[in-house]
Structure formats: structure tokens, C-alpha cells
Design an enzyme around this catalytic site. Structure first.
Site, PDB file in Angstrom:
ATOM      1  N   GLY A   1       0.803  -1.208   0.000  1.00  0.00           N
ATOM      2  CA  GLY A   1       0.000   0.000   0.000  1.00  0.00           C
ATOM      3  C   GLY A   1       0.833   1.254   0.000  1.00  0.00           C
ATOM      4  N   ASP A   2       2.148   1.110  -0.023  1.00  0.00           N
ATOM      5  CA  ASP A   2       3.054   2.261  -0.053  1.00  0.00           C
ATOM      6  C   ASP A   2       4.279   1.858  -0.865  1.00  0.00           C
ATOM      7  OD1 ASP A   2       4.457   4.727   0.686  1.00  0.00           O
ATOM      8  OD2 ASP A   2       3.043   4.860   2.342  1.00  0.00           O
ATOM      9  N   ASP A   3       5.399   2.538  -0.659  1.00  0.00           N
ATOM     10  CA  ASP A   3       6.605   2.236  -1.425  1.00  0.00           C
ATOM     11  C   ASP A   3       7.073   0.806  -1.165  1.00  0.00           C
ATOM     12  OD1 ASP A   3       6.689   4.964  -2.272  1.00  0.00           O
ATOM     13  OD2 ASP A   3       7.680   5.494  -0.391  1.00  0.00           O
TER      14      ASP A   3
END
Length: 491
Positions: free
Chosen positions: A270-272
């Protein structure tokens, strides 16, 4: 030649499942292991399963979590069993180290800390389940290079697997699973109900000679793997899975670390997928510990709302000498992203990326000098970051909405950008202007579509223009040993 065990860990309940380690020079050979029982008798054990894996160190002593009262039914809390096991096995640090074996089962646990000269090994059917009881997560101080927690100004919950000031630590397995059961934490985050910053799955601080390998990590409350203020780190063969809309579930975040190798990892986040960091604003500047000598290779990433590899935004201690190659990006917001802003200070320089394949992207490249919030109102508005020596080469991208968005800082341009031998195929509904560039300086060669005028083309004969270092970093010289264990049952 086989080096067998000579000592038995005392005070373990019989019958037991014992776990033995020996170093193999060539190949694994079949052996019969003998265990001396407390009365001095010996009896022969039946080998149920033999395990072999590669590690930076093999151990002379071993035990199973069940020897310390562990129950793998998914309901019994095993925090004390893990804590007791680590405490007992820590006694063997000067005698060849020790390994804790987690057998098949579902092992519910809160946060626990590791020790030096120690291996945590998960069976392929072992699942560590993070407790939903908040009391099982002790609160510790914010990181000194951040000055405060990320979710809240106060402290932070200790990671599920934690360690500080350690040497020679291995967290590995036969692709066993660590499930953070992060749904509760994500709800608290979205509802503004967090008093402290969410825990990570794995965090090792002020440590050296670390291996994290051959595991599956699921549903972390926040970041998954966070080595910080550490050196000589190998992260290998990790699968990380989180819902693509889960908040801040970064995959691997090397933070103020030196000599790190990340390879053969698959991440849905959900992010990097990988976020390189080194501290936040004035706290990171004062702490002054960069991330440097980082290798990333053979990474596959899916991150629709973030980056495959991000540099920053917390980069106030500096980021230097990052080498990434053989990267696959699928359905991600951006391939390589540099995030910074006024007040960050620090630097991002000597970045080398080659051999990247991207499919279905918003941007292939994104750099911005206008990113992120501040730790507090005491940041220095004159602390400008230095972004220079950014090299991208030998890349292909398909179905891309926009080739690049490159935004430096007025009066503080990003310099030394080099992009060569890059072909970007735009999507059917791509932006009308494929490149936007402000306050950036550099060159290009053999790039399609044609970049901005601030990256002038040097001609097709210079498609190998952008640098990629030929010499190896120290972490690439690390040689792994073959460690073998026989799991025996004594009726």
C-alpha cells in the site's frame, strides 16, 4: 566434514522435538544424531525431516519453541514462550550461538526481542500471528533522527520482532509466514485513534551482520522491514503482501544504514516497495547518519499508489551510493521517486538504476522538491536538500500515463541527472505532455519520448552515457554458509 553438536541445552522438558545445527562444507549427508539425556544415557533419534539453508552463520545449539511452552493453535498467546526461549538461548552466544526453531502451527504472539549470535527459523507451515491485544506491544521512545512518532507525536509501539545493539542476527525459514493482522491498526489510523505510532513487523536498531531471508510477510500494521542505524545487512528472498490501499505498509525501509543488499524480493504494498530513509528535518540533520552503499536487485513490485523505489522523503541525514538493477514494476504509481522539500536538508546523490522493466505506470520517473510534512515547526526553512548525480539507464516501460514529472526547488535545482537508453510506450489515454521539468539540470541519450530541453540529447552514440559503478560494494563479498538441521522426535 561434518561438525556435530557437543552440548545440549539444559532444562528442557522430555519428550521433545530437538533441532540440531551443523556446518556442511560440500553437501548434506545423512546422519544419526545422538542426544545425551540428563541421566547420562544415550538413545538414537529418528530423523523426521532434514532442513538445509544458506546463512551468514550456522549455530552450535538449538531448541524448539515447544520446549519453552509454545502452543501453535492460533489462540494461545506465546509471547512469554518466545521471550523465555530467547533469554535461554542468549547464554550460548559465546559458544557458537543458538537457533530457535518454530515448527508448523499458528503461533499467536506479541512483541519480543532477539539476541546476538541467534537464528530465528520458521518452518514452511509456521505462521507467527501478531496479537490484537494492544497490551502486548510495549511503547518505546521515538527514533532520535525523527524526533517524534510518525502517526502521533508521542512514542511508538515496539515492532513484532525487535532487536537493538545486536551482532550476527538471522531471521529466516523455509518460507514461513509472519502475519501482522494489521486490520485493527489500519482502522485506528484512519479513525484518528492512535496514541502512538503503529508497530512494524521487523525492526533491528544499532545492529550489525543481519540476515532476513526466505519468509512471507503479511498485513503489517505499518512498515514491514525496518533496519535502522545498522550495517552489513542482507535481505533476500522475501515475499511481502499487503492490501494496496493499506496505509503506510512500506515493504523494506533501510534507514541510516550502511552496506545493505536487498535481492530476490516480491512485494505488493500500500506504499513504497523499498523506501530509503535517513531521518526527518532538523532531527535527521543533527543525527547525521546517512544511508549509503545500498544494493537492490531482482525486485518485483506492485504498488498502485506509490513507488517501486523511493528515496526519501525523510532523507535529512543523506542518501548516497544506491545501486539498483533488474527491477520489475507492475501497476505502480512511479518507478523511481525522489521525495524531498525545503527544511529537509541532507542530500540524495550518486544514485544508479539500470535494467528496469515497467508495465502500467502513472509515471516512470518522479522527482519532487515539494513533498511531505515536517516533524514540527522548528525545522530550518533555509535547510535545502542537495539532489545530484542521478543516473537511469537501460529501461523499457509500457502503458505509461506520463513519462516523467521532474520538479526541483526554485533557486535549488536538482543537478547531474542522466537518462539514457530508455524507451517509454505511452498509454492510449496518456497525458498530452509526456515530460514536465522544472528546476532540474542534466543530459539524456537515446530516450523516447524526447525529454525536456533541460535534459538535452547527447546523440545515439552515447546511449551508455549514464554511469553504473563497475566495482562491487563490501556487502556483495559476503559468502553464505550451508547450514543443515535434522528435526528429531524422541518418544
Amino acid at each position: 566434514m561434518v561438525e556435530t553438536h557437543k552440548k545440549k541445552i539444559a532444562n528442557l522438558t522430555q519428550p521433545i522435538v530437538s533441532f540440531y545445527c551443523f556446518q556442511v562444507v560440500s553437501v548434506l549427508v545423512a546422519v544419526v544424531l545422538l542426544l545425551s539425556v540428563s541421566r547420562g544415557e544415550c538413545r538414537k533419534g529418528r530423523i523426521l525431516e532434514a532442513l538445509e539453508y544458506s546463512a551468514i552463520s550456522c549455530r552450535a545449539h538449538s531448541a524448539s519453541l515447544v520446549d519453552f511452552g509454545g502452543v501453535g493453535d492460533g489462540q494461545t498467546l506465546n509471547t512469554k514462550a518466545f521471550q523465555d526461549a530467547v533469554s535461554e538461548l542468549s547464554k550460548y552466544g559465546s559458544e557458537g550461538g543458538a537457533q530457535l526453531y518454530v515448527p508448523a502451527g499458528k503461533w499467536l504472539t506479541g512483541s519480543f526481542s532477539l539476541t546476538s549470535h541467534f537464528t530465528l527459523f520458521l518452518h514452511r507451515d509456521a505462521v507467527l500471528l501478531a496479537s490484537q491485544d494492544i497490551s502486548q506491544w510495549p511503547v518505546i521512545k521515538p527514533l532520535p533522527s525523527y524526533g517524534r512518532g510518525r502517526d502521533a507525536a508521542a512514542g511508538r509501539y515496539t515492532s513484532l520482532i525487535f532487536g537493538t545493539n545486536l551482532t550476527d542476527v538471522i531471521i529466516t525459514g523455509d518460507n514461513g509466514t509472519i502475519d501482522g493482522q494489521g486490520g485493527l491498526w489500519w482502522q485506528r489510523f484512519h479513525g484518528g485513534k492512535l496514541k502512538y505510532t503503529r508497530p512494524y513487523l521487523i525492526e533491528l536498531m544499532y545492529s550489525a551482520d543481519i540476515q532476513i531471508s526466505n519468509l512471507t510477510l503479511l498485513n503489517s500494521p505499518s512498515w514491514n522491514v525496518h533496519p535502522v542505524y545498522s550495517r552489513n545487512i542482507l535481505i533476500q528472498g522475501i515475499t511481502i503482501l499487503a492490501p494496496v490501499r493499506s496505509p503506510n505498509t512500506d515493504g523494506i525501509n533501510p534507514d541510516s544504514c550502511t552496506n545493505t543488499r536487498i535481492e530476490d524480493c516480491y512485494i505488493v504494498s500500500g506504499d513504497d516497495c523499498v523506501a530509503v530513509k535517513s531521518g526527518w528535518d532538523e532531527y535527521g540533520i543533527a543525527y547525521g547518519m546517512p544511508t549509503k552503499q545500498l544494493v537492490i536487485r531482482r525486485l518485483t513490485c506492485i504498488s498502485p499508489y506509490s513507488a517501486v523505489i523511493a528515496l526519501g522523503s525523510e532523507m535529512s541525514g543523506g542518501i548516497q551510493d544506491v545501486r539498483a538493477e533488474d527491477i520489475v514494476a507492475i501497476n505502480s504509481e512511479s518507478g523511481i521517486r525522489i521525495k524531498t522539500g525545503i527544511g529537509r536538508g541532507g542530500y540524495v546523490k550518486d544514485i544508479y538504476v539500470r535494467g528496469m522493466t515497467m508495465k502500467t505506470m502513472k509515471w516512470a520517473f518522479w522527482m519532487t522538491g515539494n513533498y511531505g510534512s515536517h516533524a514540527d515547526n522548528h525545522y530550518d526553512p533555509k535547510a535545502f536538500p542537495v539532489i545530484q548525480g542521478i543516473n537511469y539507464r537501460d529501461m523499457v516501460a509500457e502503458n505509461v500515463s506520463m513519462a516523467a514529472r521532474l520538479e526541483g526547488i526554485p533557486s535549488d535545482p536538482f543537478t547531474g541527472i542522466c537518462i539514457s537508453n530508455v524507451t517509454i510506450h505511452l498509454a492510449a489515454k496518456a497525458k498530452k505532455v509526456p515530460w514536465t521539468c522544472t528546476d532540474v539540470e542534466g543530459i539524456s541519450s537515446g530516450v523516447t519520448p524526447t525529454p525536456c530541453s533541460t535534459l538535452p540529447d547527447q546523440g545515439p552514440e552515447k546511449t551508455s552515457l549514464c554511469n553504473f559503478p563497475a566495482e562491487s560494494l563490501p556487502i556483495d563479498t559476503v559468502e553464505l554458509q550451508k547450514c543443515s538441521y535434522g528435526i528429531n522426535y524422541y518418544p
